[in-house]
Every structure is written in structure tokens, then in C-alpha cells.
Design a protein around this motif. Structure first.
Motif, PDB file in Angstrom:
ATOM      1  N   MET A 191       0.842  -1.183   0.000  1.00 26.13           N
ATOM      2  CA  MET A 191       0.000   0.000   0.000  1.00 26.13           C
ATOM      3  C   MET A 191       0.878   1.234   0.000  1.00 26.13           C
ATOM      4  O   MET A 191       1.945   1.261   0.593  1.00 26.13           O
ATOM      5  N   ASP A 192       0.396   2.246  -0.655  1.00 22.48           N
ATOM      6  CA  ASP A 192       1.140   3.505  -0.713  1.00 22.48           C
ATOM      7  C   ASP A 192       0.695   4.393   0.444  1.00 22.48           C
ATOM      8  O   ASP A 192      -0.406   4.938   0.441  1.00 22.48           O
ATOM      9  N   TYR A 193       1.540   4.513   1.446  1.00 25.78           N
ATOM     10  CA  TYR A 193       1.191   5.262   2.655  1.00 25.78           C
ATOM     11  C   TYR A 193       1.265   6.763   2.439  1.00 25.78           C
ATOM     12  O   TYR A 193       0.811   7.518   3.275  1.00 25.78           O
ATOM     13  N   ARG A 194       1.816   7.188   1.318  1.00 22.85           N
ATOM     14  CA  ARG A 194       1.871   8.619   1.017  1.00 22.85           C
ATOM     15  C   ARG A 194       0.479   9.156   0.683  1.00 22.85           C
ATOM     16  O   ARG A 194       0.206  10.325   0.873  1.00 22.85           O
ATOM     17  N   LYS A 195      -0.381   8.296   0.183  1.00 20.29           N
ATOM     18  CA  LYS A 195      -1.702   8.713  -0.274  1.00 20.29           C
ATOM     19  C   LYS A 195      -2.797   8.452   0.764  1.00 20.29           C
ATOM     20  O   LYS A 195      -3.973   8.559   0.454  1.00 20.29           O
TER      21      LYS A 195
END
Length: 111
Positions: free
Chosen positions: A1-5
Motif C-alpha cells: 500500500m502507498d502510505y503517502r496517499k
């Protein structure tokens, strides 16, 4: 998962504990799920950060090089600004994005 988003807050948020208990029917079970997910997220972020910082590592100890490497500092600052893993995990749980199962309940229903 992209934790930046993620849309998780960067600061603590007061939450209704009964809302956390709604999905599982037990507050403590919900907190265990959130805690385990937070540990997974923490490990993922740590591995990602370690991989990015490994590009800058060198075998020689040169103090001048450590202080002049702005890219490495920027990467570290970015990860420091991310929401804490517990906040990300709580937000995922509230949004229903966390898959979980309780093997003890599965055994009880099979009988």
C-alpha cells in the motif's frame, strides 16, 4: 500500500470507542486488530526507508559526506512527516479496509 496517499490525520484524533467496537462487537478485539495492522505498517515503512537509505551508504566513514548529503536528509524528513502507523491503521479500520478473521470464532461456528 502507498502510505503517502493515506487520508489518515497526522495528529491524534478523538474517536468514539463504540464506533470502533461496532464492526467486531468487542472493543478489545478491534484494538488488537488495529495494533497488529499498525505493526505490519511499521515494518513496511521501515523496510522501504532502509532500502532508500541503503543507496546512500558507503563502506568508508567520511563525516563530510554525511552532512552534505541533502537527498538523504530529505528522504528522512519525508518519512518523519508521515502519519504514525497507529493512525494509519485506525483510519483503515474505520474505513473498512482491513481484512481480519478470528480463528477461535471460526471453530465455534463450525461446531
Amino acid at each position: 500500500m502507498d502510505y503517502r496517499k493515506t487520508n489518515a490525520p497526522t495528529n491524534t484524533v478523538t474517536r468514539d470507542i463504540m464506533q470502533l467496537a461496532d464492526e467486531t462487537g468487542n472493543l478489545y478485539e478491534s484494538l488488537v486488530i488495529i495494533g497488529k495492522r499498525a505493526n505490519q505498517i511499521s515494518v513496511d515503512i521501515k523496510q522501504e526507508l532502509t532500502q532508500k537509505l541503503a543507496e546512500f551508504s558507503s563502506n568508508t566513514d567520511n563525516l563530510d559526506e554525511v552532512f552534505e548529503n541533502r537527498e538523504q536528509i530529505e528522504i528522512s524528513r519525508f518519512y518523519e512527516k508521515l502519519p504514525k502507523p497507529t493512525l494509519i491503521a485506525t483510519q483503515e479500520f474505520v474505513e473498512g479496509k482491513v481484512y481480519y478473521r478470528n480463528p477461535a470464532k471460526d471453530v465455534d461456528t463450525a461446531d
